[in-house]
Design a protein around this motif. Structure first.
Motif, PDB file in Angstrom:
ATOM      1  N   ILE A 127       0.881  -1.170   0.000  1.00  0.00           N
ATOM      2  CA  ILE A 127       0.000   0.000   0.000  1.00  0.00           C
ATOM      3  C   ILE A 127       0.919   1.221   0.000  1.00  0.00           C
ATOM      4  O   ILE A 127       1.500   1.555   1.042  1.00  0.00           O
ATOM      5  CB  ILE A 127      -0.922   0.027   1.237  1.00  0.00           C
ATOM      6  CG1 ILE A 127      -1.721  -1.286   1.346  1.00  0.00           C
ATOM      7  CG2 ILE A 127      -1.871   1.214   1.172  1.00  0.00           C
ATOM      8  CD1 ILE A 127      -2.548  -1.393   2.613  1.00  0.00           C
ATOM      9  N   PRO A 128       1.111   1.878  -1.129  1.00  0.00           N
ATOM     10  CA  PRO A 128       2.059   2.997  -1.189  1.00  0.00           C
ATOM     11  C   PRO A 128       1.654   4.135  -0.242  1.00  0.00           C
ATOM     12  O   PRO A 128       0.475   4.319   0.065  1.00  0.00           O
ATOM     13  CB  PRO A 128       1.982   3.465  -2.656  1.00  0.00           C
ATOM     14  CG  PRO A 128       1.390   2.305  -3.394  1.00  0.00           C
ATOM     15  CD  PRO A 128       0.478   1.630  -2.427  1.00  0.00           C
ATOM     16  N   GLY A 129       2.635   4.892   0.205  1.00  0.00           N
ATOM     17  CA  GLY A 129       2.362   6.051   1.042  1.00  0.00           C
ATOM     18  C   GLY A 129       1.540   7.090   0.293  1.00  0.00           C
ATOM     19  O   GLY A 129       1.699   7.250  -0.916  1.00  0.00           O
ATOM     20  N   TYR A 130       0.655   7.752   1.012  1.00  0.00           N
ATOM     21  CA  TYR A 130      -0.149   8.864   0.495  1.00  0.00           C
ATOM     22  C   TYR A 130      -1.172   8.463  -0.576  1.00  0.00           C
ATOM     23  O   TYR A 130      -1.767   9.323  -1.205  1.00  0.00           O
ATOM     24  CB  TYR A 130       0.754   9.981  -0.077  1.00  0.00           C
ATOM     25  CG  TYR A 130       1.778  10.489   0.899  1.00  0.00           C
ATOM     26  CD1 TYR A 130       1.420  11.390   1.908  1.00  0.00           C
ATOM     27  CD2 TYR A 130       3.094  10.060   0.840  1.00  0.00           C
ATOM     28  CE1 TYR A 130       2.361  11.866   2.820  1.00  0.00           C
ATOM     29  CE2 TYR A 130       4.041  10.520   1.744  1.00  0.00           C
ATOM     30  CZ  TYR A 130       3.668  11.422   2.726  1.00  0.00           C
ATOM     31  OH  TYR A 130       4.602  11.867   3.639  1.00  0.00           O
ATOM     32  N   VAL A 131      -1.381   7.169  -0.798  1.00  0.00           N
ATOM     33  CA  VAL A 131      -2.263   6.738  -1.891  1.00  0.00           C
ATOM     34  C   VAL A 131      -3.719   7.148  -1.647  1.00  0.00           C
ATOM     35  O   VAL A 131      -4.502   7.289  -2.592  1.00  0.00           O
ATOM     36  CB  VAL A 131      -2.120   5.216  -2.138  1.00  0.00           C
ATOM     37  CG1 VAL A 131      -2.795   4.399  -1.033  1.00  0.00           C
ATOM     38  CG2 VAL A 131      -2.632   4.811  -3.503  1.00  0.00           C
ATOM     39  N   PHE A 132      -4.091   7.374  -0.372  1.00  0.00           N
ATOM     40  CA  PHE A 132      -5.460   7.802  -0.035  1.00  0.00           C
ATOM     41  C   PHE A 132      -5.512   9.262   0.430  1.00  0.00           C
ATOM     42  O   PHE A 132      -6.581   9.769   0.768  1.00  0.00           O
ATOM     43  CB  PHE A 132      -6.044   6.926   1.081  1.00  0.00           C
ATOM     44  CG  PHE A 132      -5.987   5.447   0.815  1.00  0.00           C
ATOM     45  CD1 PHE A 132      -6.605   4.900  -0.307  1.00  0.00           C
ATOM     46  CD2 PHE A 132      -5.316   4.588   1.677  1.00  0.00           C
ATOM     47  CE1 PHE A 132      -6.554   3.526  -0.556  1.00  0.00           C
ATOM     48  CE2 PHE A 132      -5.260   3.217   1.440  1.00  0.00           C
ATOM     49  CZ  PHE A 132      -5.875   2.695   0.316  1.00  0.00           C
ATOM     50  N   ALA A 133      -4.372   9.933   0.466  1.00  0.00           N
ATOM     51  CA  ALA A 133      -4.271  11.232   1.142  1.00  0.00           C
ATOM     52  C   ALA A 133      -5.053  12.352   0.449  1.00  0.00           C
ATOM     53  O   ALA A 133      -5.417  13.339   1.075  1.00  0.00           O
ATOM     54  CB  ALA A 133      -2.807  11.637   1.282  1.00  0.00           C
ATOM     55  N   HIS A 134      -5.318  12.189  -0.858  1.00  0.00           N
ATOM     56  CA  HIS A 134      -5.980  13.259  -1.619  1.00  0.00           C
ATOM     57  C   HIS A 134      -7.505  13.192  -1.540  1.00  0.00           C
ATOM     58  O   HIS A 134      -8.189  14.045  -2.081  1.00  0.00           O
ATOM     59  CB  HIS A 134      -5.567  13.177  -3.092  1.00  0.00           C
ATOM     60  CG  HIS A 134      -5.993  11.920  -3.767  1.00  0.00           C
ATOM     61  ND1 HIS A 134      -5.450  10.689  -3.463  1.00  0.00           N
ATOM     62  CD2 HIS A 134      -6.937  11.671  -4.724  1.00  0.00           C
ATOM     63  CE1 HIS A 134      -6.022   9.761  -4.203  1.00  0.00           C
ATOM     64  NE2 HIS A 134      -6.931  10.323  -4.964  1.00  0.00           N
ATOM     65  N   MET A 135      -8.027  12.176  -0.886  1.00  0.00           N
ATOM     66  CA  MET A 135      -9.477  11.954  -0.909  1.00  0.00           C
ATOM     67  C   MET A 135     -10.217  12.877   0.050  1.00  0.00           C
ATOM     68  O   MET A 135      -9.751  13.129   1.164  1.00  0.00           O
ATOM     69  CB  MET A 135      -9.788  10.490  -0.576  1.00  0.00           C
ATOM     70  CG  MET A 135      -9.268   9.537  -1.625  1.00  0.00           C
ATOM     71  SD  MET A 135      -9.614   7.830  -1.205  1.00  0.00           S
ATOM     72  CE  MET A 135      -8.789   7.015  -2.562  1.00  0.00           C
ATOM     73  N   GLU A 136     -11.365  13.375  -0.390  1.00  0.00           N
ATOM     74  CA  GLU A 136     -12.206  14.260   0.428  1.00  0.00           C
ATOM     75  C   GLU A 136     -13.651  13.785   0.362  1.00  0.00           C
ATOM     76  O   GLU A 136     -14.175  13.638  -0.742  1.00  0.00           O
ATOM     77  CB  GLU A 136     -12.124  15.696  -0.109  1.00  0.00           C
ATOM     78  CG  GLU A 136     -10.744  16.294  -0.070  1.00  0.00           C
ATOM     79  CD  GLU A 136     -10.684  17.631  -0.798  1.00  0.00           C
ATOM     80  OE1 GLU A 136     -11.748  18.127  -1.232  1.00  0.00           O
ATOM     81  OE2 GLU A 136      -9.592  18.163  -0.943  1.00  0.00           O
ATOM     82  N   PRO A 137     -14.306  13.523   1.480  1.00  0.00           N
ATOM     83  CA  PRO A 137     -13.809  13.702   2.850  1.00  0.00           C
ATOM     84  C   PRO A 137     -12.861  12.599   3.308  1.00  0.00           C
ATOM     85  O   PRO A 137     -12.132  12.786   4.265  1.00  0.00           O
ATOM     86  CB  PRO A 137     -15.090  13.689   3.691  1.00  0.00           C
ATOM     87  CG  PRO A 137     -16.050  12.851   2.895  1.00  0.00           C
ATOM     88  CD  PRO A 137     -15.725  13.130   1.445  1.00  0.00           C
ATOM     89  N   GLY A 138     -12.857  11.439   2.639  1.00  0.00           N
ATOM     90  CA  GLY A 138     -11.935  10.364   3.007  1.00  0.00           C
ATOM     91  C   GLY A 138     -12.581   8.996   2.891  1.00  0.00           C
ATOM     92  O   GLY A 138     -13.803   8.850   2.956  1.00  0.00           O
ATOM     93  N   LEU A 139     -11.743   7.981   2.726  1.00  0.00           N
ATOM     94  CA  LEU A 139     -12.210   6.606   2.557  1.00  0.00           C
ATOM     95  C   LEU A 139     -12.831   6.078   3.849  1.00  0.00           C
ATOM     96  O   LEU A 139     -12.300   6.289   4.937  1.00  0.00           O
ATOM     97  CB  LEU A 139     -11.017   5.736   2.146  1.00  0.00           C
ATOM     98  CG  LEU A 139     -11.286   4.442   1.399  1.00  0.00           C
ATOM     99  CD1 LEU A 139     -11.996   4.706   0.078  1.00  0.00           C
ATOM    100  CD2 LEU A 139      -9.957   3.715   1.134  1.00  0.00           C
TER     101      LEU A 139
END
Length: 255
Positions: A127-139
């Motif tokens: 699971i690469p770093g920051y792969v979900f970091a751009h999501m709004e509001p979030g997973l």
């Protein structure tokens, strides 16, 4: 229209043009190698499971900006076959099923609006770093069961962006040797599955943050079929679980 002999070769790009109010389309069990062209702008749910899809181009979802659910399980996709701009800027795409494909990594450039992601039954090793970091509001829901995640699979930044939104996390049937980093920072996590891995030890703060004394939030925790000795688990390791009866520890494998 599932279970036919349809493909991009015999579906005219203008075929769906008159359907101004079509919101739900099932094209599973056909012979598509790519996302069909000419999908109506009104589409909200698209089901393309059990096809031969091996690429998602930059323009595949250009006209379906309202799409909410995309199901692509049992195809031939991998992390290199999705164009960076295929769906990252979609504001309504909340549910994506990419299970049973050929992914070795959690793919980058996932939709910003994603809430529900299914990646079970791939070959995912990292699971690469920051792969979900751009999501709004979030997973909120992440399913990674039946993959190849091991002790080096998860980085400190892998779950960044999910700490205040993740509700259900399934990492069962992998090769994890310890509790992944970041789980103890997930303040809204209700369901956690870590069964059928190779976990041998649980530290005091691996699952629950002892410094965070807010309400217990974990409703269910599954840890069976690992290599744990329940007698060696610190007494405060499950302090954030609402009820100890919600923790499944038996059976364990013989070392």
């Amino acid at each position: 229209m599932e279970g036919n002999l349809l493909s991009e070769g015999n579906v005219n790009p203008q075929a769906f043009k008159p359907l101004k109010e079509l919101t739900y389309l099932r094209l599973g069990r056909n012979h598509f190698r790519s996302i069909p062209r000419g999908l109506p702008a009104s589409l909200l749910e698209l089901y393309l499971e059990n096809n031969l899809i091996e690429e998602i181009s930059e323009t595949a979802f250009n006209h379906t900006t309202n799409i909410n659910v995309v199901v692509l399980r049992h195809n031939k996709l991998d992390e290199s076959s999705i164009a960076p701009l295929a769906w990252i800027n979609h504001r309504n795409l909340e549910s994506l099923d990419l299970s049973h494909n050929n992914f070795y990594l959690v793919p980058s450039f996932l939709p910003k609006s994603l809430i529900h992601l299914v990646l079970a039954g791939n070959q995912i090793e990292r699971i690469p770093g920051y792969v979900f970091a751009h999501m709004e509001p979030g997973l909120e829901y992440l399913y990674l069961s039946y993959n190849k995640l091991d002790g080096d699979a998860i980085e400190p930044e892998s779950f960044l962006g999910t700490f205040n939104t993740m509700t259900e996390l399934c990492l069962d049937h992998n090769q994890l040797t310890s509790i992944p980093m970041g789980i103890n920072e997930m303040t809204t996590l209700h369901f956690l599955r870590l069964n059928n891995n190779k976990i041998r030890h649980i530290s005091e703060d691996a699952i629950c943050d002892p410094l965070n004394e807010n309400d217990s939030h974990l409703v269910a925790l599954r840890l069976e079929n690992n290599f744990l000795d329940p007698r060696k688990i610190p007494p405060t390791a499950f302090s954030c679980v609402r009820s100890y009866s919600s923790v499944v520890l038996k059976p364990q494998r013989i070392k």
